[in-house]
Design an enzyme around this catalytic site. Structure first.
Site, PDB file in Angstrom:
ATOM      1  CE  LYS A 197      -3.964  -2.213   0.418  1.00 26.58           C
ATOM      2  NZ  LYS A 197      -5.081  -2.095  -0.530  1.00 26.58           N
ATOM      3  CG  HIS A 328     -10.884  -5.892  -4.607  1.00 25.20           C
ATOM      4  ND1 HIS A 328     -12.025  -5.852  -3.832  1.00 25.20           N
ATOM      5  CD2 HIS A 328      -9.873  -5.444  -3.818  1.00 25.20           C
ATOM      6  CE1 HIS A 328     -11.719  -5.397  -2.627  1.00 25.20           C
ATOM      7  NE2 HIS A 328     -10.431  -5.152  -2.592  1.00 25.20           N
TER       8      HIS A 328
END
Length: 396
Positions: A197, A328
């Site tokens: 991230k 996802h």
């Protein structure tokens, strides 16, 4: 004066051998809906938390659907929500589920439309489609089980395994040392790619984390980064140019999920591939990305877009543009769908859902293997039942 009634064509009776309504080979006997909350081992933070837009994630809500037919066939499907919306999904599903009773479970596309119109007042996106998704996925699971095939084989698989990458070890709530340890654990387990991230208020801190991870990987696996929609166009473009020498597999969600024009700009300007789509909650919303050539990797989420029926519509359009696919979350579902996509895809490995299912997915040589079990190949554990807070059964 013209008599309109005389010009109307009279209704014709059905031809011999054809039913007046849908052909029924089986019928849905019961529909069971359950709301469960999966607790996470530790609070999780991405860029949305660091920018103050969300609180750390501590649990995931699941809407489970279980269907049984008059002939004794059964299916399991689920959708989910993070932070908020779980009870809304469950409530909406409970309002429309009785429309399935007596219907042929094979008529999945028609039943999707029927459920959508049953809740048309709240639209064709968001909670409405995510509630339908659990039912739709359940019907596909049932259909594949009835055929005695893994779902990927029912859809027409191109491959028996899909390249997989790990995300759950790369959150911003983890230190660099923790991320390095998670990388080693993932690669030792046979996972083929690593995603971390980014998107912090200070982009330079992101660059330092990427540099540390890149050095630790030392070319052992592809690296992806995910900004979780936290950049504006200028920041995303500048950042993308800075990291181009790293040969990243992709930059994910650099902009707001609905900014198709901005993503198209980045896709034109940057050599690094752009990926997005996970937050969109309908097939029509994905069409905006596809029409604009806004992504290199399209990332639909079957539980969010309305289930497998809508997911397949997205894939059909993306395939025309030769886009890559990287669904996802929810690998238990997306493994099958990715295996049936023409162009080599990725599937996202998350270990969060492991306590919900009795079965484990096999990973080797960087790929997740399609199970030989019929349907999705999943069944709920006792823990999943223990975490259930509400249940309603229709029919029976």
């Amino acid at each position: 004066m013209l008599d309109i009634s005389q010009r109307l064509i009279p209704a014709q009776p059905p031809k011999a051998g054809f039913a007046a309504g849908p052909a029924t080979q089986d019928a849905i006997k019961t529909v069971k809906l359950s709301l469960a909350y999966l607790p996470l081992a530790r609070p999780i933070s991405d860029a949305k938390v660091l920018t103050g837009r969300q609180k750390p994630l501590t649990e995931v809500a699941f809407l489970f659907c279980e269907i049984e037919t008059e002939s004794g066939h059964s299916g399991l499907g689920f959708s989910y929500s993070k932070r908020a919306g779980g009870r809304a999904l469950y409530a909406h599903a409970c309002e429309i589920a009785d429309n399935l009773l007596g219907e042929d479970p094979n008529d999945i596309a028609r039943l999707w439309d029927k459920l959508c119109w049953a809740g048309a007042s709240v639209g064709r996106s968001g909670v409405a489609t995510q509630a339908i998704a659990a039912i739709d996925i359940c019907l596909w699971d049932l259909k594949a089980k009835r055929a005695g095939l893994p779902l990927a084989k029912l859809l027409g698989a191109y491959r028996d395994g899909v390249a997989c990458y790990n995300t759950s070890g790369g959150f911003l709530s983890s230190s660099i040392d923790e991320i390095k340890a998670a990388i080693d654990k993932s690669l030792d387990a046979g996972i083929g790619g690593i995603k971390i991230k980014v998107g912090q208020p200070d982009p330079m801190e992101d660059l330092r984390r990427i540099d540390a991870v890149t050095q630790h990987l030392n070319g052992r696996a592809p690296l992806m980064v995910d900004a979780n929609q936290q950049w504006d166009r200028v920041t995303a473009l500048r950042f993308g140019r800075l990291v181009e020498p790293l040969n990243l597999e992709w930059i994910e969600e650099p902009l707001d999920a609905y900014d198709a024009e901005g993503h198209a700009l980045l896709a034109r300007e940057l050599a690094t591939p752009i990926a997005t789509g996970e937050m969109l909650a309908s097939s029509d919303e994905h069409m905006a990305l596809i029409r604009a050539d806004a992504v290199d990797f399209i990332q639909p989420d079957a539980p969010r877009v309305g289930g497998i029926t809508q997911f397949l519509k997205i894939c059909a359009q993306a395939e025309v543009k030769r886009m890559r696919l990287a669904p996802h979350f929810a690998m238990e579902i997306h493994l099958h769908l990715a295996a049936a996509y023409p162009h080599e895809p990725w599937v996202e490995h998350f270990d969060w859902l492991a306590p919900l299912f009795n079965e484990e997915l096999e990973i080797r040589d960087g790929r997740m293997i399609v199970p030989a079990r019929p349907g999705l190949g999943c069944s709920l554990t006792g823990k999943a039942r223990d975490w259930t807070v509400e249940t309603m059964t229709f029919g029976g």
